[in-house]
Write a protein that holds these residues in place. Structure first.
Motif, PDB file in Angstrom:
ATOM      1  N   ASN A   1       0.935 -38.638 -25.381  1.00  0.00           N
ATOM      2  CA  ASN A   1       0.369 -37.487 -26.070  1.00  0.00           C
ATOM      3  C   ASN A   1       1.429 -36.493 -26.539  1.00  0.00           C
ATOM      4  N   ILE A   2       2.660 -36.700 -26.139  1.00  0.00           N
ATOM      5  CA  ILE A   2       3.738 -35.798 -26.544  1.00  0.00           C
ATOM      6  C   ILE A   2       3.914 -35.837 -28.063  1.00  0.00           C
ATOM      7  N   LEU A   3       3.655 -36.981 -28.681  1.00  0.00           N
ATOM      8  CA  LEU A   3       3.732 -37.044 -30.145  1.00  0.00           C
ATOM      9  C   LEU A   3       2.746 -36.072 -30.779  1.00  0.00           C
ATOM     10  N   LYS A   4       1.582 -35.903 -30.171  1.00  0.00           N
ATOM     11  CA  LYS A   4       0.624 -34.910 -30.654  1.00  0.00           C
ATOM     12  C   LYS A   4       1.199 -33.504 -30.529  1.00  0.00           C
ATOM     13  N   TYR A   5       1.907 -33.269 -29.440  1.00  0.00           N
ATOM     14  CA  TYR A   5       2.559 -31.964 -29.239  1.00  0.00           C
ATOM     15  C   TYR A   5       3.559 -31.702 -30.362  1.00  0.00           C
TER      16      TYR A   5
ATOM     17  N   ARG B   1       3.409 -28.778 -33.323  1.00  0.00           N
ATOM     18  CA  ARG B   1       4.492 -27.806 -33.552  1.00  0.00           C
ATOM     19  C   ARG B   1       4.956 -27.846 -35.010  1.00  0.00           C
ATOM     20  N   ILE B   2       5.076 -29.038 -35.579  1.00  0.00           N
ATOM     21  CA  ILE B   2       5.515 -29.178 -36.971  1.00  0.00           C
ATOM     22  C   ILE B   2       4.505 -28.508 -37.905  1.00  0.00           C
ATOM     23  N   ILE B   3       3.233 -28.774 -37.680  1.00  0.00           N
ATOM     24  CA  ILE B   3       2.180 -28.209 -38.527  1.00  0.00           C
ATOM     25  C   ILE B   3       2.133 -26.691 -38.412  1.00  0.00           C
TER      26      ILE B   3
ATOM     27  N   GLY C   1      14.776 -21.582 -35.988  1.00  0.00           N
ATOM     28  CA  GLY C   1      15.580 -22.748 -35.627  1.00  0.00           C
ATOM     29  C   GLY C   1      15.740 -22.869 -34.120  1.00  0.00           C
ATOM     30  N   VAL C   2      15.882 -21.729 -33.441  1.00  0.00           N
ATOM     31  CA  VAL C   2      15.953 -21.728 -31.979  1.00  0.00           C
ATOM     32  C   VAL C   2      14.629 -22.229 -31.406  1.00  0.00           C
ATOM     33  N   GLN C   3      13.522 -21.739 -31.950  1.00  0.00           N
ATOM     34  CA  GLN C   3      12.215 -22.190 -31.478  1.00  0.00           C
ATOM     35  C   GLN C   3      12.050 -23.694 -31.687  1.00  0.00           C
ATOM     36  N   LEU C   4      12.464 -24.184 -32.848  1.00  0.00           N
ATOM     37  CA  LEU C   4      12.343 -25.610 -33.126  1.00  0.00           C
ATOM     38  C   LEU C   4      13.168 -26.419 -32.130  1.00  0.00           C
ATOM     39  N   THR C   5      14.365 -25.949 -31.818  1.00  0.00           N
ATOM     40  CA  THR C   5      15.199 -26.632 -30.831  1.00  0.00           C
ATOM     41  C   THR C   5      14.487 -26.682 -29.481  1.00  0.00           C
ATOM     42  N   TYR C   6      13.883 -25.567 -29.111  1.00  0.00           N
ATOM     43  CA  TYR C   6      13.151 -25.545 -27.839  1.00  0.00           C
ATOM     44  C   TYR C   6      11.947 -26.484 -27.888  1.00  0.00           C
TER      45      TYR C   6
END
Length: 179
Positions: free
Chosen positions: A58-62, A66-68, A137-142
C-alpha cells in the motif's frame, strides 16, 4: 490546526518582509514547524497505508497520494510564474528561465539540495522560478523517505533516538544561522 498554519504563514510573510522579533527570524521557526507538521501527518498516512498487518504494497498508494497533493498545484504556479516572467510583467532582475532551469523547477526535488555546495546554490538561484519552492523540495524528500523511516522506527528504538538527536541538532544549527 488551520489557525496554527495560518499563523505560521504570517510568520513566514513577516520574515520575507524583513521584520524580525527579538533578533530571531520567525520565518525559520515557522518553516521548521511546517516541516514538523508534515512529519506528523506523513507518519499517520504511512501507518494507515501499511495497515494493521504491516503490508508494504500500500506504500505505492501513499506515494501516489503525495504526488497528487503536491505536484499539480505547484506546476500550476510554476507555469503562471513563467508566463508572467516571459511577458515581462515583473521586475527586470528576474532571469529568463532556460529549458534546463524549467525542467529542474518542474522536478521540484533538486530545489532543496542547494545547501550541498555554493556552486549548486548559485546555479539554482539563477534558474529558480519560485524562490521558496525549496521547502517543497524538502517535503518531497521526506515523503520519499517516510515509509523507510517508519519501518526503521518500528524495528529499533535507538533509531528513534538517533533521528530525534539529528533533527534537534539541525534545528538548533538553523536557528543559530549556521545552516
Amino acid at each position: 490546526m488551520g489557525i496554527y498554519r495560518f499563523v505560521l504563514s504570517i510568520m513566514v510573510a513577516l520574515s520575507h518582509s524583513g521584520i524580525f522579533y527579538w533578533g530571531v527570524n520567525q520565518g525559520t521557526v515557522a518553516v521548521i514547524s511546517f516541516l514538523i507538521l508534515t512529519g506528523y501527518t506523513s507518519e499517520i498516512s504511512v501507518s494507515k497505508m501499511r495497515g494493521q498487518t504491516g503490508e508494504d504494497r500500500n506504500i505505492l498508494k501513499y506515494y501516489w497520494n503525495r504526488i497528487i497533493r503536491l505536484f499539480p498545484l505547484y506546476w500550476f504556479w510554476v507555469i503562471v510564474t513563467l508566463f508572467v516572467v516571459h511577458f515581462g510583467m515583473v521586475h527586470e532582475t528576474i532571469h529568463v528561465i532556460s529549458l534546463k532551469g524549467t525542467v529542474l523547477n518542474l522536478m521540484l526535488l533538486p530545489l532543496n539540495f542547494t545547501f550541498l555546495s555554493t556552486g549548486l546554490q548559485t546555479a539554482m538561484d539563477a534558474c529558480r522560478v519560485i524562490p521558496a519552492a525549496w521547502t517543497m523540495g524538502v517535503q518531497l524528500t521526506y515523503y520519499i523517505a517516510a515509509p523507510f523511516l517508519h519501518v526503521f522506527r518500528e524495528k529499533k528504538n535507538y533509531i528513534n533516538i538517533l533521528l530525534f538527536t539529528v533533527s534537534l541538532l539541525l534545528y538548533v544549527l538553523t536557528l543559530r544561522g549556521n545552516l
